[in-house]
Design a protein around this motif. Structure first.
Motif, short mmCIF file in Angstrom:
data_model
loop_
_atom_site.label_atom_id
_atom_site.label_comp_id
_atom_site.label_asym_id
_atom_site.label_seq_id
_atom_site.Cartn_x
_atom_site.Cartn_y
_atom_site.Cartn_z
N VAL A 17 0.90 -1.15 0.00
CA VAL A 17 0.00 0.00 0.00
C VAL A 17 0.94 1.20 0.00
O VAL A 17 2.08 1.09 0.41
CB VAL A 17 -0.92 0.04 1.24
CG1 VAL A 17 -1.95 -1.03 1.18
CG2 VAL A 17 -0.12 -0.04 2.52
N ARG A 18 0.50 2.30 -0.47
CA ARG A 18 1.42 3.42 -0.53
C ARG A 18 1.16 4.34 0.65
O ARG A 18 0.08 4.37 1.20
CB ARG A 18 1.23 4.17 -1.86
CG ARG A 18 1.47 3.27 -3.06
CD ARG A 18 2.96 3.06 -3.32
NE ARG A 18 3.61 4.33 -3.45
CZ ARG A 18 4.49 4.80 -2.57
NH1 ARG A 18 4.86 4.09 -1.56
NH2 ARG A 18 5.00 5.98 -2.72
N GLY A 19 2.18 5.09 1.03
CA GLY A 19 2.07 5.94 2.21
C GLY A 19 1.08 7.09 2.06
O GLY A 19 0.69 7.71 3.02
N LEU A 20 0.65 7.36 0.85
CA LEU A 20 -0.23 8.51 0.63
C LEU A 20 -1.65 8.01 0.34
O LEU A 20 -1.82 6.94 -0.23
CB LEU A 20 0.28 9.34 -0.55
CG LEU A 20 1.80 9.57 -0.57
CD1 LEU A 20 2.20 10.38 -1.78
CD2 LEU A 20 2.26 10.27 0.69
N ASP A 21 -2.63 8.80 0.71
CA ASP A 21 -4.01 8.34 0.60
C ASP A 21 -4.57 8.37 -0.81
O ASP A 21 -5.60 7.80 -1.09
CB ASP A 21 -4.92 9.23 1.47
CG ASP A 21 -4.91 8.78 2.92
OD1 ASP A 21 -4.32 7.71 3.19
OD2 ASP A 21 -5.50 9.48 3.76
N TYR A 22 -3.90 9.09 -1.72
CA TYR A 22 -4.60 9.37 -2.99
C TYR A 22 -4.51 8.28 -4.05
O TYR A 22 -5.00 8.46 -5.14
CB TYR A 22 -4.18 10.72 -3.55
CG TYR A 22 -2.71 11.00 -3.72
CD1 TYR A 22 -1.91 10.18 -4.50
CD2 TYR A 22 -2.15 12.13 -3.13
CE1 TYR A 22 -0.57 10.47 -4.67
CE2 TYR A 22 -0.80 12.42 -3.30
CZ TYR A 22 -0.02 11.59 -4.07
OH TYR A 22 1.29 11.87 -4.25
N TYR A 23 -3.91 7.16 -3.76
CA TYR A 23 -3.74 6.14 -4.81
C TYR A 23 -4.98 5.26 -5.01
O TYR A 23 -5.75 5.03 -4.09
CB TYR A 23 -2.54 5.25 -4.49
CG TYR A 23 -1.23 5.95 -4.71
CD1 TYR A 23 -0.77 6.18 -5.99
CD2 TYR A 23 -0.48 6.41 -3.64
CE1 TYR A 23 0.43 6.84 -6.21
CE2 TYR A 23 0.71 7.07 -3.85
CZ TYR A 23 1.16 7.29 -5.14
OH TYR A 23 2.33 7.95 -5.34
N SER A 24 -5.14 4.78 -6.24
CA SER A 24 -6.15 3.78 -6.56
C SER A 24 -5.58 2.90 -7.67
O SER A 24 -4.62 3.28 -8.33
CB SER A 24 -7.44 4.45 -7.02
OG SER A 24 -7.17 5.34 -8.09
N HIS A 25 -6.19 1.76 -7.88
CA HIS A 25 -5.69 0.81 -8.89
C HIS A 25 -4.19 0.53 -8.74
O HIS A 25 -3.73 0.34 -7.62
CB HIS A 25 -6.03 1.29 -10.31
CG HIS A 25 -7.50 1.15 -10.61
ND1 HIS A 25 -8.15 -0.06 -10.59
CD2 HIS A 25 -8.44 2.07 -10.91
CE1 HIS A 25 -9.42 0.12 -10.87
NE2 HIS A 25 -9.64 1.41 -11.05
N THR A 26 -3.45 0.63 -9.86
CA THR A 26 -2.05 0.20 -9.85
C THR A 26 -1.19 0.97 -8.84
O THR A 26 -1.19 2.20 -8.84
CB THR A 26 -1.44 0.43 -11.25
OG1 THR A 26 -2.30 -0.20 -12.20
CG2 THR A 26 -0.05 -0.15 -11.36
N VAL A 27 -0.46 0.21 -8.02
CA VAL A 27 0.58 0.83 -7.17
C VAL A 27 1.84 0.00 -7.34
O VAL A 27 1.76 -1.21 -7.57
CB VAL A 27 0.20 0.89 -5.67
CG1 VAL A 27 -0.81 1.99 -5.40
CG2 VAL A 27 -0.30 -0.44 -5.15
N PHE A 28 2.99 0.66 -7.25
CA PHE A 28 4.24 -0.10 -7.35
C PHE A 28 5.35 0.56 -6.57
O PHE A 28 5.27 1.75 -6.24
CB PHE A 28 4.65 -0.31 -8.82
CG PHE A 28 4.94 0.96 -9.58
CD1 PHE A 28 3.91 1.70 -10.14
CD2 PHE A 28 6.25 1.42 -9.74
CE1 PHE A 28 4.18 2.87 -10.84
CE2 PHE A 28 6.53 2.57 -10.45
CZ PHE A 28 5.49 3.30 -11.00
#
Ligand code: AMP
Length: 428
Positions: free
Chosen positions: A263-274
Protein backbone atom coordinates in the motif's frame (compact mmCIF):
# COMPACT_ATOMS: atom_id res chain seq x y z
CA UNK A 1 15.90 41.00 15.91
CA UNK A 2 18.51 40.03 18.52
CA UNK A 3 21.80 38.77 17.22
CA UNK A 4 24.03 36.67 19.45
CA UNK A 5 27.13 38.64 20.47
CA UNK A 6 29.44 35.90 19.38
CA UNK A 7 28.86 33.68 16.40
CA UNK A 8 29.29 29.96 16.99
CA UNK A 9 32.73 28.73 15.93
CA UNK A 10 31.37 27.34 12.72
CA UNK A 11 27.89 27.56 11.32
CA UNK A 12 26.91 24.23 9.85
CA UNK A 13 24.31 22.94 7.41
CA UNK A 14 21.13 21.84 9.19
CA UNK A 15 20.91 18.20 10.28
CA UNK A 16 19.54 16.07 7.46
CA UNK A 17 20.62 18.54 4.78
CA UNK A 18 23.90 18.56 2.90
CA UNK A 19 25.90 20.42 0.31
CA UNK A 20 26.38 18.87 -3.08
CA UNK A 21 29.98 19.72 -3.82
CA UNK A 22 31.39 20.65 -7.25
CA UNK A 23 32.79 17.18 -7.93
CA UNK A 24 29.46 15.53 -7.09
CA UNK A 25 27.59 18.07 -9.20
CA UNK A 26 29.12 16.50 -12.30
CA UNK A 27 27.31 13.29 -11.40
CA UNK A 28 24.13 15.15 -10.66
CA UNK A 29 24.31 16.81 -14.07
CA UNK A 30 24.88 13.42 -15.68
CA UNK A 31 21.87 11.90 -13.87
CA UNK A 32 19.68 14.87 -14.67
CA UNK A 33 20.79 14.69 -18.31
CA UNK A 34 19.93 10.98 -18.46
CA UNK A 35 16.52 11.70 -16.91
CA UNK A 36 15.75 14.52 -19.34
CA UNK A 37 16.83 12.42 -22.33
CA UNK A 38 14.73 9.40 -21.46
CA UNK A 39 11.68 11.40 -20.40
CA UNK A 40 11.85 13.28 -23.71
CA UNK A 41 11.80 10.04 -25.67
CA UNK A 42 8.63 9.05 -23.80
CA UNK A 43 7.18 12.48 -24.72
CA UNK A 44 7.14 14.03 -21.24
CA UNK A 45 7.66 17.78 -20.73
CA UNK A 46 9.36 19.36 -17.76
CA UNK A 47 7.47 21.39 -15.16
CA UNK A 48 9.01 23.36 -12.27
CA UNK A 49 6.93 24.33 -9.27
CA UNK A 50 7.75 26.47 -6.23
CA UNK A 51 9.29 24.71 -3.24
CA UNK A 52 7.03 26.67 -0.92
CA UNK A 53 3.31 25.91 -1.13
CA UNK A 54 0.04 26.60 0.63
CA UNK A 55 -0.26 23.97 3.36
CA UNK A 56 -3.71 23.03 2.06
CA UNK A 57 -2.18 21.60 -1.14
CA UNK A 58 -0.81 18.73 0.92
CA UNK A 59 -3.33 18.38 3.71
CA UNK A 60 -6.06 18.04 1.10
CA UNK A 61 -4.13 15.89 -1.34
CA UNK A 62 -1.85 13.65 0.67
CA UNK A 63 -4.37 12.96 3.42
CA UNK A 64 -4.64 14.14 7.01
CA UNK A 65 -3.94 10.70 8.47
CA UNK A 66 -0.74 10.02 6.58
CA UNK A 67 2.63 10.04 8.28
CA UNK A 68 3.86 12.78 5.96
CA UNK A 69 1.12 15.24 6.91
CA UNK A 70 1.00 14.30 10.58
CA UNK A 71 4.69 14.18 11.37
CA UNK A 72 6.98 15.12 8.53
CA UNK A 73 6.03 18.45 7.03
CA UNK A 74 8.01 21.62 7.46
CA UNK A 75 5.09 23.90 8.14
CA UNK A 76 5.07 27.44 9.37
CA UNK A 77 3.01 30.59 9.44
CA UNK A 78 4.52 33.28 7.22
CA UNK A 79 4.56 37.02 7.87
CA UNK A 80 1.16 37.38 6.27
CA UNK A 81 -0.30 34.79 8.68
CA UNK A 82 -0.65 32.20 5.94
CA UNK A 83 -0.02 28.52 6.66
CA UNK A 84 2.68 27.45 4.24
CA UNK A 85 5.01 24.49 3.93
CA UNK A 86 8.07 23.25 2.13
CA UNK A 87 6.85 20.63 -0.30
CA UNK A 88 7.26 17.07 1.00
CA UNK A 89 6.55 15.57 -2.43
CA UNK A 90 5.65 16.91 -5.87
CA UNK A 91 2.54 15.15 -7.15
CA UNK A 92 0.16 17.40 -5.25
CA UNK A 93 2.12 20.47 -6.44
CA UNK A 94 2.01 19.27 -10.06
CA UNK A 95 -1.76 18.87 -9.81
CA UNK A 96 -2.12 22.31 -8.22
CA UNK A 97 -0.05 23.82 -11.05
CA UNK A 98 -1.96 21.83 -13.67
CA UNK A 99 -5.30 23.20 -12.43
CA UNK A 100 -4.14 26.73 -11.74
CA UNK A 101 -2.48 27.26 -15.13
CA UNK A 102 -5.23 25.86 -17.31
CA UNK A 103 -3.20 22.86 -18.45
CA UNK A 104 -6.47 20.95 -18.29
CA UNK A 105 -7.33 22.28 -21.76
CA UNK A 106 -4.73 20.13 -23.53
CA UNK A 107 -6.39 16.83 -22.63
CA UNK A 108 -3.37 14.69 -21.84
CA UNK A 109 -0.40 16.15 -19.98
CA UNK A 110 2.78 14.18 -19.55
CA UNK A 111 4.98 16.04 -17.10
CA UNK A 112 8.26 15.39 -15.32
CA UNK A 113 10.08 17.21 -12.55
CA UNK A 114 13.39 17.16 -10.72
CA UNK A 115 14.06 18.90 -7.45
CA UNK A 116 14.33 19.05 -3.69
CA UNK A 117 11.66 17.80 -1.25
CA UNK A 118 11.57 18.31 2.51
CA UNK A 119 10.50 15.92 5.25
CA UNK A 120 11.27 16.22 8.94
CA UNK A 121 12.32 12.61 9.35
CA UNK A 122 15.04 11.19 11.57
CA UNK A 123 18.12 11.31 9.32
CA UNK A 124 19.91 8.02 8.65
CA UNK A 125 21.71 6.38 5.72
CA UNK A 126 19.55 7.04 2.64
CA UNK A 127 17.19 9.31 4.56
CA UNK A 128 17.57 13.06 4.65
CA UNK A 129 15.42 16.02 5.56
CA UNK A 130 16.14 17.72 2.28
CA UNK A 131 16.38 15.14 -0.46
CA UNK A 132 15.70 15.16 -4.18
CA UNK A 133 13.17 13.42 -6.32
CA UNK A 134 12.80 12.90 -10.02
CA UNK A 135 9.35 11.91 -11.14
CA UNK A 136 6.71 11.82 -13.84
CA UNK A 137 2.97 12.41 -13.89
CA UNK A 138 0.84 11.16 -16.77
CA UNK A 139 -2.45 13.05 -16.53
CA UNK A 140 -5.28 12.10 -18.87
CA UNK A 141 -7.45 9.23 -20.00
CA UNK A 142 -6.78 6.03 -18.10
CA UNK A 143 -5.78 2.77 -19.71
CA UNK A 144 -3.79 -0.21 -18.46
CA UNK A 145 -1.33 0.74 -21.20
CA UNK A 146 -0.65 4.05 -19.48
CA UNK A 147 0.03 2.32 -16.15
CA UNK A 148 2.35 -0.13 -17.89
CA UNK A 149 4.10 2.65 -19.81
CA UNK A 150 4.89 4.51 -16.59
CA UNK A 151 6.37 1.38 -14.99
CA UNK A 152 8.29 0.61 -18.17
CA UNK A 153 9.66 4.15 -18.20
CA UNK A 154 10.80 3.81 -14.57
CA UNK A 155 12.71 0.62 -15.50
CA UNK A 156 14.26 2.12 -18.63
CA UNK A 157 15.37 5.14 -16.61
CA UNK A 158 17.09 2.92 -14.03
CA UNK A 159 18.79 0.95 -16.79
CA UNK A 160 19.98 4.18 -18.43
CA UNK A 161 21.76 4.89 -15.13
CA UNK A 162 23.38 1.44 -15.22
CA UNK A 163 21.08 0.08 -12.50
CA UNK A 164 19.99 -3.49 -13.26
CA UNK A 165 19.55 -5.12 -9.85
CA UNK A 166 16.23 -3.50 -8.96
CA UNK A 167 12.97 -5.22 -8.01
CA UNK A 168 9.54 -3.98 -9.04
CA UNK A 169 6.81 -4.81 -6.53
CA UNK A 170 3.34 -4.45 -7.98
CA UNK A 171 -0.17 -4.42 -6.64
CA UNK A 172 -3.55 -2.80 -7.02
CA UNK A 173 -5.77 -0.96 -4.57
CA UNK A 174 -8.86 -1.04 -6.82
CA UNK A 175 -11.30 1.82 -7.34
CA UNK A 176 -11.47 4.54 -4.72
CA UNK A 177 -15.16 3.57 -4.31
CA UNK A 178 -14.13 0.10 -3.15
CA UNK A 179 -11.90 1.44 -0.39
CA UNK A 180 -14.44 1.21 2.42
CA UNK A 181 -15.50 -2.30 1.42
CA UNK A 182 -11.87 -3.48 1.31
CA UNK A 183 -11.15 -1.74 4.61
CA UNK A 184 -14.11 -3.57 6.21
CA UNK A 185 -12.90 -6.94 4.91
CA UNK A 186 -9.35 -6.25 6.12
CA UNK A 187 -10.71 -5.27 9.50
CA UNK A 188 -12.74 -8.51 9.69
CA UNK A 189 -9.56 -10.49 9.15
CA UNK A 190 -7.23 -8.44 11.30
CA UNK A 191 -9.45 -7.30 14.21
CA UNK A 192 -9.05 -10.48 16.28
CA UNK A 193 -5.26 -10.06 16.31
CA UNK A 194 -5.11 -6.31 16.93
CA UNK A 195 -4.84 -6.56 20.73
CA UNK A 196 -1.50 -8.33 20.31
CA UNK A 197 -0.05 -5.17 18.76
CA UNK A 198 1.58 -2.18 20.42
CA UNK A 199 -0.55 0.81 21.25
CA UNK A 200 0.93 2.94 18.46
CA UNK A 201 0.43 0.25 15.84
CA UNK A 202 -3.16 -0.22 17.04
CA UNK A 203 -3.71 3.53 16.72
CA UNK A 204 -2.39 3.39 13.14
CA UNK A 205 -4.81 0.53 12.37
CA UNK A 206 -7.62 2.48 13.95
CA UNK A 207 -6.98 5.50 11.76
CA UNK A 208 -6.31 3.66 8.54
CA UNK A 209 -6.32 -0.12 8.38
CA UNK A 210 -4.39 -0.09 5.08
CA UNK A 211 -1.41 1.42 6.89
CA UNK A 212 -1.13 -1.74 8.95
CA UNK A 213 -0.18 -3.72 5.84
CA UNK A 214 3.09 -1.87 5.31
CA UNK A 215 3.88 -1.41 8.99
CA UNK A 216 7.50 -2.20 9.90
CA UNK A 217 6.36 -3.56 13.31
CA UNK A 218 7.20 -7.33 13.20
CA UNK A 219 4.01 -8.27 15.11
CA UNK A 220 1.91 -6.30 12.64
CA UNK A 221 3.74 -8.00 9.79
CA UNK A 222 3.03 -11.44 11.20
CA UNK A 223 -0.63 -10.59 11.67
CA UNK A 224 -1.15 -9.05 8.23
CA UNK A 225 0.62 -11.92 6.44
CA UNK A 226 -2.10 -14.25 7.77
CA UNK A 227 -4.63 -12.20 5.80
CA UNK A 228 -4.95 -12.50 2.00
CA UNK A 229 -4.02 -8.87 1.24
CA UNK A 230 -5.89 -6.28 -0.77
CA UNK A 231 -6.26 -7.90 -4.22
CA UNK A 232 -8.45 -10.77 -2.93
CA UNK A 233 -11.09 -8.31 -1.73
CA UNK A 234 -11.38 -6.28 -4.92
CA UNK A 235 -14.19 -6.35 -7.48
CA UNK A 236 -13.94 -8.52 -10.58
CA UNK A 237 -13.56 -5.37 -12.68
CA UNK A 238 -10.59 -4.07 -10.70
CA UNK A 239 -8.91 -7.46 -10.79
CA UNK A 240 -9.39 -7.71 -14.56
CA UNK A 241 -7.81 -4.29 -14.98
CA UNK A 242 -4.85 -5.41 -12.89
CA UNK A 243 -4.49 -8.52 -15.04
CA UNK A 244 -4.38 -6.31 -18.16
CA UNK A 245 -1.56 -4.22 -16.69
CA UNK A 246 0.34 -7.40 -15.82
CA UNK A 247 -0.15 -8.82 -19.31
CA UNK A 248 1.26 -5.68 -20.96
CA UNK A 249 4.26 -5.72 -18.62
CA UNK A 250 4.82 -9.43 -19.36
CA UNK A 251 4.62 -8.85 -23.11
CA UNK A 252 7.18 -6.08 -22.82
CA UNK A 253 9.68 -8.00 -20.74
CA UNK A 254 9.26 -6.07 -17.47
CA UNK A 255 10.27 -8.16 -14.45
CA UNK A 256 8.01 -7.62 -11.44
CA UNK A 257 6.64 -9.41 -8.40
CA UNK A 258 3.05 -9.12 -7.21
CA UNK A 259 2.96 -7.99 -3.58
CA UNK A 260 -0.65 -7.93 -2.34
CA UNK A 261 0.41 -6.16 0.87
CA UNK A 262 1.82 -3.17 -0.96
CA UNK A 263 0.00 0.00 0.00
CA UNK A 264 1.42 3.42 -0.53
CA UNK A 265 2.07 5.94 2.21
CA UNK A 266 -0.23 8.51 0.63
CA UNK A 267 -4.01 8.34 0.60
CA UNK A 268 -4.60 9.37 -2.99
CA UNK A 269 -3.74 6.14 -4.81
CA UNK A 270 -6.15 3.78 -6.56
CA UNK A 271 -5.69 0.81 -8.89
CA UNK A 272 -2.05 0.20 -9.85
CA UNK A 273 0.58 0.83 -7.17
CA UNK A 274 4.24 -0.10 -7.35
CA UNK A 275 7.46 0.23 -5.51
CA UNK A 276 10.99 -0.26 -6.78
CA UNK A 277 13.60 -1.53 -4.35
CA UNK A 278 17.33 -2.19 -4.52
CA UNK A 279 19.35 -4.43 -2.21
CA UNK A 280 22.30 -2.01 -2.05
CA UNK A 281 20.17 0.47 -0.10
CA UNK A 282 19.95 -1.38 3.24
CA UNK A 283 17.06 -0.60 5.57
CA UNK A 284 15.74 2.24 3.41
CA UNK A 285 15.54 0.02 0.35
CA UNK A 286 12.95 1.94 -1.72
CA UNK A 287 14.44 3.54 -4.80
CA UNK A 288 11.10 4.88 -5.91
CA UNK A 289 7.41 4.33 -5.94
CA UNK A 290 4.32 5.29 -7.82
CA UNK A 291 0.82 4.51 -8.80
CA UNK A 292 -2.48 5.66 -10.16
CA UNK A 293 -4.26 8.54 -8.45
CA UNK A 294 -7.58 8.95 -10.23
CA UNK A 295 -9.32 10.88 -7.44
CA UNK A 296 -6.68 13.47 -6.63
CA UNK A 297 -7.42 16.07 -9.29
CA UNK A 298 -11.10 16.26 -8.35
CA UNK A 299 -10.09 16.31 -4.69
CA UNK A 300 -8.06 19.45 -5.37
CA UNK A 301 -11.04 21.13 -7.04
CA UNK A 302 -10.51 20.10 -10.67
CA UNK A 303 -12.60 18.07 -13.07
CA UNK A 304 -12.66 14.27 -12.73
CA UNK A 305 -9.32 13.41 -14.37
CA UNK A 306 -7.31 10.26 -14.15
CA UNK A 307 -3.55 10.17 -13.62
CA UNK A 308 -0.61 7.93 -12.84
CA UNK A 309 3.02 8.66 -11.95
CA UNK A 310 6.13 7.80 -9.98
CA UNK A 311 8.85 9.47 -7.95
CA UNK A 312 12.38 8.26 -7.33
CA UNK A 313 14.84 9.41 -4.72
CA UNK A 314 17.91 10.87 -6.44
CA UNK A 315 20.33 10.26 -3.54
CA UNK A 316 19.24 6.61 -3.51
CA UNK A 317 19.64 6.34 -7.28
CA UNK A 318 23.27 7.30 -6.78
CA UNK A 319 23.72 4.68 -4.05
CA UNK A 320 22.29 1.98 -6.32
CA UNK A 321 24.21 3.14 -9.40
CA UNK A 322 27.49 3.30 -7.47
CA UNK A 323 26.93 -0.23 -6.14
CA UNK A 324 26.61 -1.59 -9.67
CA UNK A 325 28.92 0.48 -11.84
CA UNK A 326 31.70 2.96 -11.40
CA UNK A 327 30.21 6.27 -12.36
CA UNK A 328 32.30 8.29 -14.74
CA UNK A 329 33.36 11.82 -14.04
CA UNK A 330 32.62 12.97 -17.57
CA UNK A 331 32.41 16.71 -17.85
CA UNK A 332 35.80 17.42 -16.30
CA UNK A 333 37.56 18.41 -19.54
CA UNK A 334 39.67 21.51 -19.11
CA UNK A 335 42.41 23.16 -21.16
CA UNK A 336 44.75 25.22 -18.99
CA UNK A 337 46.79 27.96 -20.64
CA UNK A 338 50.15 28.78 -19.10
CA UNK A 339 52.30 31.86 -19.79
CA UNK A 340 55.95 30.83 -19.49
CA UNK A 341 57.07 34.42 -19.02
CA UNK A 342 55.67 37.90 -18.48
CA UNK A 343 55.70 38.81 -22.21
CA UNK A 344 53.33 35.93 -23.02
CA UNK A 345 50.62 36.93 -20.52
CA UNK A 346 48.43 39.05 -22.89
CA UNK A 347 48.57 36.36 -25.58
CA UNK A 348 47.79 33.62 -23.04
CA UNK A 349 44.67 35.53 -22.02
CA UNK A 350 43.70 35.86 -25.71
CA UNK A 351 44.06 32.10 -26.12
CA UNK A 352 41.83 31.40 -23.10
CA UNK A 353 39.14 33.64 -24.63
CA UNK A 354 39.52 32.06 -28.09
CA UNK A 355 39.11 28.54 -26.68
CA UNK A 356 36.05 29.58 -24.66
CA UNK A 357 34.52 31.30 -27.70
CA UNK A 358 34.72 27.96 -29.46
CA UNK A 359 32.91 26.27 -26.56
CA UNK A 360 36.00 24.61 -25.09
CA UNK A 361 36.30 24.76 -21.27
CA UNK A 362 39.48 26.73 -20.62
CA UNK A 363 41.16 28.57 -17.78
CA UNK A 364 44.46 30.10 -16.75
CA UNK A 365 46.22 31.51 -13.74
CA UNK A 366 46.06 35.28 -13.81
CA UNK A 367 48.17 35.93 -10.73
CA UNK A 368 51.51 36.26 -12.56
CA UNK A 369 53.09 33.24 -10.87
CA UNK A 370 56.08 31.50 -12.41
CA UNK A 371 55.81 28.59 -14.83
CA UNK A 372 56.20 25.91 -12.17
CA UNK A 373 53.48 27.42 -9.97
CA UNK A 374 51.12 27.69 -12.96
CA UNK A 375 51.75 24.02 -13.86
CA UNK A 376 50.98 23.08 -10.27
CA UNK A 377 47.76 25.00 -10.52
CA UNK A 378 46.87 23.17 -13.77
CA UNK A 379 47.45 19.90 -11.96
CA UNK A 380 45.32 20.88 -9.02
CA UNK A 381 42.53 21.85 -11.38
CA UNK A 382 42.72 18.43 -13.04
CA UNK A 383 43.37 19.97 -16.44
CA UNK A 384 43.29 17.49 -19.31
CA UNK A 385 45.73 19.53 -21.41
CA UNK A 386 48.08 22.43 -20.82
CA UNK A 387 48.99 24.92 -23.56
CA UNK A 388 52.30 26.63 -22.88
CA UNK A 389 53.17 29.98 -24.38
CA UNK A 390 56.64 31.49 -24.02
CA UNK A 391 59.01 33.59 -26.01
CA UNK A 392 59.92 30.68 -28.27
CA UNK A 393 56.28 29.89 -29.01
CA UNK A 394 55.42 33.54 -29.63
CA UNK A 395 58.18 33.95 -32.18
CA UNK A 396 57.40 30.61 -33.86
CA UNK A 397 53.63 31.23 -33.88
CA UNK A 398 53.12 27.92 -32.12
CA UNK A 399 52.16 26.53 -28.71
CA UNK A 400 53.52 23.67 -26.64
CA UNK A 401 50.76 21.16 -25.91
CA UNK A 402 51.12 18.95 -22.85
CA UNK A 403 48.96 15.88 -22.24
CA UNK A 404 48.48 15.87 -18.47
CA UNK A 405 47.52 12.19 -18.40
CA UNK A 406 50.75 10.94 -20.03
CA UNK A 407 53.07 13.89 -19.44
CA UNK A 408 53.98 13.95 -23.14
CA UNK A 409 54.35 17.27 -24.90
CA UNK A 410 54.73 18.50 -28.47
CA UNK A 411 54.83 21.75 -30.38
CA UNK A 412 51.76 22.60 -32.48
CA UNK A 413 51.17 25.38 -35.02
CA UNK A 414 48.94 28.08 -33.58
CA UNK A 415 46.40 27.80 -36.39
CA UNK A 416 45.83 24.09 -35.65
CA UNK A 417 45.14 24.57 -31.95
CA UNK A 418 41.41 25.35 -31.98
CA UNK A 419 40.51 22.47 -34.32
CA UNK A 420 42.65 20.07 -32.30
CA UNK A 421 41.17 21.21 -28.94
CA UNK A 422 37.63 20.85 -30.29
CA UNK A 423 38.35 17.28 -31.36
CA UNK A 424 39.80 16.42 -27.91
CA UNK A 425 36.75 17.92 -26.18
CA UNK A 426 34.37 16.00 -28.45
CA UNK A 427 36.24 12.74 -27.66
CA UNK A 428 36.12 13.31 -23.94
P1 AMP B 1 7.60 8.65 -1.56
O1 AMP B 1 7.22 9.99 -2.08
O2 AMP B 1 7.58 8.55 -0.06
O3 AMP B 1 6.92 7.51 -2.26
O4 AMP B 1 9.14 8.49 -1.91
C1 AMP B 1 9.61 8.21 -3.20
C2 AMP B 1 11.09 7.99 -3.11
O5 AMP B 1 11.74 9.17 -2.63
C3 AMP B 1 11.51 6.92 -2.12
O6 AMP B 1 11.42 5.65 -2.70
C4 AMP B 1 12.93 7.32 -1.81
O7 AMP B 1 13.80 6.88 -2.83
C5 AMP B 1 12.86 8.82 -1.85
N1 AMP B 1 12.72 9.37 -0.49
C6 AMP B 1 11.59 9.54 0.23
N2 AMP B 1 11.87 10.10 1.42
C7 AMP B 1 13.20 10.29 1.46
C8 AMP B 1 14.11 10.84 2.42
N3 AMP B 1 13.70 11.34 3.58
N4 AMP B 1 15.43 10.88 2.11
C9 AMP B 1 15.88 10.41 0.93
N5 AMP B 1 15.08 9.88 -0.02
C10 AMP B 1 13.76 9.82 0.24
Amino acid sequence: MIFPKELPVQIKALRGTRDILPEECLRWQWLEGAARAIFRTYAYDEIRMPLLEDLAVFTRAVGETTEIVQKQMYTFRDRGDRDVCLRPEATASVVRAYLENGLTAAGRQKLYYLGPMFRAERPQAGRQRQFHQVGVENIGPSSPYVDAEVILLACRFLEALGIQGYRVLLSTLGEAGERSHVAARLREHLEPGLDRLSETTRATAEQNIFRLLDSKDPDARELTRSCPGVIEFLSEQSRTRFESVRKILDQNGVRYEVDPYLVRGLDYYSHTVFEITHSALGAQDALGAGGRYDGLIAQLGGPETEAVGFAMGVERLFLAAEAETSLTDAGRFLVFVVAADESAVPKAFEWVQALRSDGIPADWDCTGKNLKAQMKQANRRNASWVLILGERELSGNSLTVKDMATGEQESMDADRILGWAKAQFADE
